[in-house]
Write an enzyme that holds these catalytic residues in place. Structure first.
Site, PDB file in Angstrom:
ATOM      1  N   GLU A 112       1.073  -0.562  -5.052  1.00  0.00           N
ATOM      2  CA  GLU A 112       0.023   0.436  -5.216  1.00  0.00           C
ATOM      3  C   GLU A 112       0.700   1.791  -5.361  1.00  0.00           C
ATOM      4  OE1 GLU A 112      -3.668   2.880  -3.350  1.00  0.00           O
ATOM      5  OE2 GLU A 112      -1.858   2.487  -2.235  1.00  0.00           O
ATOM      6  N   ASP A 165       0.834  -1.202   0.000  1.00  0.00           N
ATOM      7  CA  ASP A 165       0.000   0.000   0.000  1.00  0.00           C
ATOM      8  C   ASP A 165       0.869   1.252   0.000  1.00  0.00           C
ATOM      9  OD1 ASP A 165      -2.729   1.185   0.571  1.00  0.00           O
ATOM     10  OD2 ASP A 165      -1.653   1.940   2.313  1.00  0.00           O
TER      11      ASP A 165
HETATM   12  C1  GLC Z   1      -4.460   3.316   0.067  1.00  0.00           C
HETATM   13  C2  GLC Z   1      -5.799   2.629   0.204  1.00  0.00           C
HETATM   14  C3  GLC Z   1      -6.825   3.594   0.736  1.00  0.00           C
HETATM   15  C4  GLC Z   1      -6.338   4.165   2.041  1.00  0.00           C
HETATM   16  C5  GLC Z   1      -4.955   4.801   1.861  1.00  0.00           C
HETATM   17  C6  GLC Z   1      -4.367   5.248   3.159  1.00  0.00           C
HETATM   18  O1  GLC Z   1      -4.476   4.278  -0.922  1.00  0.00           O
HETATM   19  O2  GLC Z   1      -6.186   2.078  -1.022  1.00  0.00           O
HETATM   20  O3  GLC Z   1      -8.063   2.971   0.898  1.00  0.00           O
HETATM   21  O4  GLC Z   1      -7.248   5.131   2.514  1.00  0.00           O
HETATM   22  O5  GLC Z   1      -4.060   3.865   1.301  1.00  0.00           O
HETATM   23  O6  GLC Z   1      -4.092   4.140   3.978  1.00  0.00           O
END
Ligand code: GLC
Ligand code: CA
Length: 551
Positions: A250, A208
């Site tokens: 991501e 993430d």
């Molecule tokens: C990522 C997740 C999102 C979350 C963010 C902060 O972008 O996909 O849902 O709010 O991280 O943790």
């Protein structure tokens, strides 16, 4: 000895079909109004029957749940609402027994402010390693070139902590302090988390918010060389100890900035293609292939062991960060007539509502998803065309309970409706009484049935997950046509992006003499001759349609 994974082919993710779900939203086994791991286990038959091959679980760890679990307070456990670590192991075994892989979240960038590390850090004296688990400053002016991501709620990336008497750094919510990866103890701590879950047998990790791991003055604090070094170390750690595992980045960035997350095949195995997603919707609304061909032209080659992750929708807003200002204005106008549909720099709607519940468009978009170079990722509920609720706050409108039946609470839970973690969708057209798994399972022409066929088709032809992409250039720009081929197979894909039927001539000189077969019905098409190929125009390129020809 390396620990083997469940998949036998180390490149399993190239042929995978990912299914993203939230344990909380899927199925409630103990009727407390909240989905749980035993509930998910009960629904594995459904997922196996659908044909998806890898389940991506959104965060299920202990958390105050101010960001739906992306605010983690303990990385090595399960939130008691969802079950126990034993339940997780049972789930993992059950999934593996069915030949399904499992991907979980590695939220490396930040923790909850209720994590014990943060409690300890804010009390620890300045300059100690305990304090330096997080990024502190006496001023809120440092790293001023870094943008704010959650523009609707946050005014600064710094928040004053009265206990520490200092500001702490956070790229997301102010209750999510960023970890400090300049501190070797933090790196070691996170590697322990990785080992814990991979030892249990988890197949993949979604990393993430990967661009923000390290910050430096005078930069945007995104995609820094130091961040890439850290990702390389993470990969080495995994490769040294485990087989057949995968990490997925991501990184909501331009393709040229995402490319380095693959490294030379020594960083992430996969990365989401964020900029492609809004452009698919743009191409559809403009009835013009250009936004798609344009972004693909800007997409660099990636190493042979790597793969793009493609998606139409996910648990977040349809992000418009990776588009120009004009394109963003256009997308807002075209897809979010009501301002409640917007959040941060994006649109918080589901697939079905974005395309006005138009079945042909849903199929068209999924056909693109399944035939573009990369691995498709489905968002739970989109396979039945679930709707959303724009009156719920933040991104909760697209996180409502899965619609299983037309019974109370959509068959998701037997709790009193008031107790559900979220109301079910009750819209007359897209609500659970009209849109649910049970009804569609009994209907051979349902969207669910179509999705199941599409997934099966994709799995039958390896060329979709593993080959090159070549665009054709017919003069009619409402038609997007491309070839996917490897040494053994060729597939010609023809998409009509328009609402109306379109003529198209395709130049296919290299394929002269071949007899295409339409892949959903196994229908022979006329042979490809010297003239431009017109089989498609004559037979199938109706409005918002898609044609797969196996050559
Ligand atoms: C990522 C997740 C999102 C979350 C963010 C902060 O972008 O996909 O849902 O709010 O991280 O943790
Ligand atoms: Ca429950």
């Amino acid at each position: 000895m390396k620990k083997p994974g469940n998949a036998t082919d180390p490149l399993w993710y190239k042929d995978a079909v990912l299914y993203e779900l939230h344990v909380r939203a899927f199925f409630d086994s103990n009727n407390d109004g909240i989905g749980d791991l035993p509930g998910l286990i009960q629904k594995l038959d459904y997922l196996q029957d659908l044909g998806v091959t890898c389940l991506w679980l959104l965060p299920f760890f202990p958390s105050p749940l101010k960001d739906d679990g992306y605010d983690i307070s303990d990385y090595l456990n399960v939130h008691p609402m969802y079950g126990t670590i034993e339940d997780f192991k049972t789930f993992l075994d059950a999934a593996h027994d069915r030949g399904l892989q499992v991907m979980i979240e590695l939220v490396m960038n930040h923790t909850s402010d209720q994590h014990a590390w943060f409690e300890r850090a804010r009390q620890a004296p300045k300059g100690t390693p305990e304090r330096d688990y997080y990024v502190w400053s006496d001023s809120d002016q440092k790293y001023g070139n870094a943008r704010i991501i959650f523009t609707d709620t946050e005014k600064s990336n710094w928040t004053w902590d009265p206990v520490a008497q200092a500001y702490f750094w956070h790229r997301f919510f102010s209750h999510q302090p960023d970890l400090n990866y300049d501190n070797p103890r933090v790196v070691e701590e996170m590697f322990q988390v990785v080992r814990y879950w991979l030892d249990l047998g988890v197949d993949a990790l979604r990393v993430d918010a990967i661009p923000y791991l390290i910050e430096r003055e005078g930069t945007s604090c995104e995609n820094l060389p130091e961040t890439h070094l850290l990702v390389k170390r993470l990969r080495q750690e995994i490769d040294a100890n485990y087989e057949s595992r995968m990490i997925l980045a991501e990184a909501n960035q331009w393709p040229s900035d995402v490319r380095p997350y693959f490294g030379e095949g020594d960083e992430c195995h996969m990365a989401f293609h964020f900029p492609l997603m809004p452009r698919i919707y743009m191409a559809l609304r403009q009835e013009d292939r250009l936004p798609i061909t344009d972004i693909m032209a800007q997409t660099p080659e990636i190493p042979g062991t790597c793969q793009w992750a493609l998606f139409l929708r996910n648990h977040d807003e349809l992000t418009l960060e990776m588009v120009t200002n004009d394109e963003r204005d256009y997308m807002y106008l075209a897809y979010s007539g009501d301002s409640r549909m917007r959040v941060n720099l994006g649109i918080r709607r589901r697939l079905a509502t974005l395309v006005d519940n138009n079945r042909r468009r849903i199929e068209l978009l999924n056909s693109l998803l399944f035939s573009f170079p990369g691995t498709p990722v489905l968002y739970y509920g989109d396979e039945i065309g679930m709707g959303d609720n724009i009156y719920l706050g933040d991104r909760n409108g697209v996180r409502t309970p899965m619609q299983w039946t037309a019974d109370r609470n959509a068959g998701f839970s037997r709790a009193s409706p008031a107790r559900l973690y979220s109301p079910v969708i009750m819209d007359p057209i897209l609500g659970y009484e009209a849109v649910n798994v049970e009804a569609q399972q009994g209907d051979p022409s349902s969207l669910l049935g179509w999705m199941r066929n599409m997934i099966a088709l994709r799995k039958l032809f390896r060329v979709f997950g593993r080959s090159t992409l070549e665009f054709l250039h017919p003069s009619n720009r409402k038609v997007l046509a491309y070839l996917r081929r490897d040494d053994e197979q060729s597939v010609l894909c023809v998409a009509n992006l328009s609402r109306f039927a379109q003529p198209v001539d395709l130049e296919l000189p290299e394929l002269e003499g071949a007899i295409p077969i339409e892949m959903l019905g196994y229908v022979d098409f006329p042979p490809i001759g010297k003239q431009p190929y017109r089989g498609c125009a004559t037979y199938k390129v109706r409005s918002s349609s898609f044609l797969f020809l196996w050559i």
